[in-house]
Design an enzyme around this catalytic site. Structure first.
Site, PDB file in Angstrom:
ATOM      1  N   LYS A  43     -35.145  20.040  -5.354  1.00  0.00           N
ATOM      2  CA  LYS A  43     -36.757  20.347  -6.445  1.00  0.00           C
ATOM      3  C   LYS A  43     -36.190  21.243  -7.614  1.00  0.00           C
ATOM      4  CE  LYS A  43     -39.760  20.236  -3.311  1.00  0.00           C
ATOM      5  NZ  LYS A  43     -40.906  20.252  -2.976  1.00  0.00           N
ATOM      6  N   GLY A  64     -50.428  20.475  -5.175  1.00  0.00           N
ATOM      7  CA  GLY A  64     -49.982  19.730  -4.354  1.00  0.00           C
ATOM      8  C   GLY A  64     -48.614  18.648  -4.414  1.00  0.00           C
ATOM      9  N   THR A  65     -48.252  19.086  -5.838  1.00  0.00           N
ATOM     10  CA  THR A  65     -46.917  18.097  -5.617  1.00  0.00           C
ATOM     11  C   THR A  65     -45.718  18.167  -4.250  1.00  0.00           C
ATOM     12  OG1 THR A  65     -46.142  19.853  -7.345  1.00  0.00           O
ATOM     13  CG2 THR A  65     -47.676  18.395  -8.083  1.00  0.00           C
ATOM     14  N   GLY A  66     -46.003  19.085  -4.525  1.00  0.00           N
ATOM     15  CA  GLY A  66     -44.692  19.450  -3.108  1.00  0.00           C
ATOM     16  C   GLY A  66     -45.147  18.538  -2.035  1.00  0.00           C
ATOM     17  N   CYS A  67     -46.213  18.721  -1.511  1.00  0.00           N
ATOM     18  CA  CYS A  67     -46.766  18.456   0.119  1.00  0.00           C
ATOM     19  C   CYS A  67     -46.714  16.479  -0.780  1.00  0.00           C
ATOM     20  CB  CYS A  67     -48.488  18.480  -0.089  1.00  0.00           C
ATOM     21  SG  CYS A  67     -48.605  20.192  -0.147  1.00  0.00           S
ATOM     22  N   THR A  87     -51.061  21.109 -10.902  1.00  0.00           N
ATOM     23  CA  THR A  87     -49.977  20.768 -10.747  1.00  0.00           C
ATOM     24  C   THR A  87     -50.301  20.686  -9.093  1.00  0.00           C
ATOM     25  OG1 THR A  87     -49.006  22.316 -10.963  1.00  0.00           O
ATOM     26  CG2 THR A  87     -48.791  20.825 -12.566  1.00  0.00           C
TER      27      THR A  87
END
Length: 270
Positions: free
Chosen positions: A179, A214-217, A212
């Site tokens: 990412k 929590g974007t990865g989860c 932003t």
């Protein structure tokens, strides 16, 4: 009365975020958005808000195993994701239950380093993740810093991202998504996908917002949800990226720090 509706089931194995922006809370909202029944196994309880984390209480590995067993042996799961696994003991336990129960497909969000670069787990846990869990993954989704740690390579350019994806793929997952949210300049928002044969650059317009959290989860949960619905792996990843981008376009004004993205953005548009 209508007959009960049969739906896909997804499992998240991750930590709880008391602020509701990431972790189990974000995963369950993401599953619900995709009309997938969400189940969970908590690995840790965190006291956190938009300003940061003030306390972490780690669950015993036996408790994590019991939660996974309870869900899978009754409901079955169509896909699963793992997030914050905290330590070597929990990682080993999760890997053992995934193999014993045949949990597949599995999306691994290797929560090792924050997007800002803060190390979250120790060397023993990193090694356990690398050796025991990554070979079980259909997809692993490291951010820039996690990819650097797993690949042993600093990431500054698109070619660096591609090489990191190749190296991480050699650790055993079916596919890798490096990412680019923390990459500099034009590479921000650009991800690199590699499945051993196809090397692709996935790009969506970068969204300018300070909220932003929590974007990865959310991305890994959205991939799992789309896999549970039967989408092929690359398509599930593309759909997940679109979902996260839309959620980023509708951030929530809560708290005094890095706020969460809008998982339920259709309701915010009405």
């Amino acid at each position: 009365m209508e007959s009960p509706r049969k739906v896909a089931v997804a499992l998240t194995i991750a930590g709880s975020d008391s602020g509701g922006g990431a972790g189990i809370q974000a995963d369950l909202r993401t599953f619900a958005f995709h009309r997938v029944h969400g189940t969970s196994a908590l690995t840790a309880l965190t006291a956190q808000n938009t300003l940061g984390v003030t306390r972490v209480d780690v669950m015993p590995p036996e408790s994590v195993a019991a939660q996974i067993d309870a869900v899978v042996t009754d409901m079955g799961v169509n896909a699963a994701k793992v997030g914050m696994l905290v330590n070597r003991g929990i990682i080993a336990t999760v890997a053992s239950r995934v193999k014993a129960l045949g949990i597949t497909p599995l999306v691994v969000d290797p929560v090792m380093v924050s997007r800002a670069g803060a190390r979250l787990i120790d060397d023993e846990a990193v090694e356990a993740l690398r050796e025991q869990l990554l070979p079980l993954a259909a997809l692993v989704t490291p951010n820039r810093h996690e990819a650097q740690l797993l690949a042993g390579l600093e990431l500054h350019t698109l070619e660096d991202m591609r090489e990191a994806a190749r190296r991480i793929h050699r650790l055993g997952p079916r596919a890798v998504l490096v990412k680019g949210g923390a990459m500099p300049g034009e590479l921000r928002g650009t991800d690199v996908w590699f499945d051993g044969q196809h090397l692709e650059t996935l790009h969506l317009a970068s969204v300018e917002t300070p909220n932003t959290h929590g974007t990865g989860c959310t991305l890994s949960a959205a991939v799992a949800a789309n896999l549970a619905l039967g989408h092929p792996l690359l398509e599930a990843t593309r759909l997940a990226k679109v979902y996260v981008t839309r959620a980023l376009q509708h951030p929530l004004a809560v708290g005094r720090g890095n706020g969460p993205i809008g998982h339920f953005f259709p309701l915010l548009e009405s």
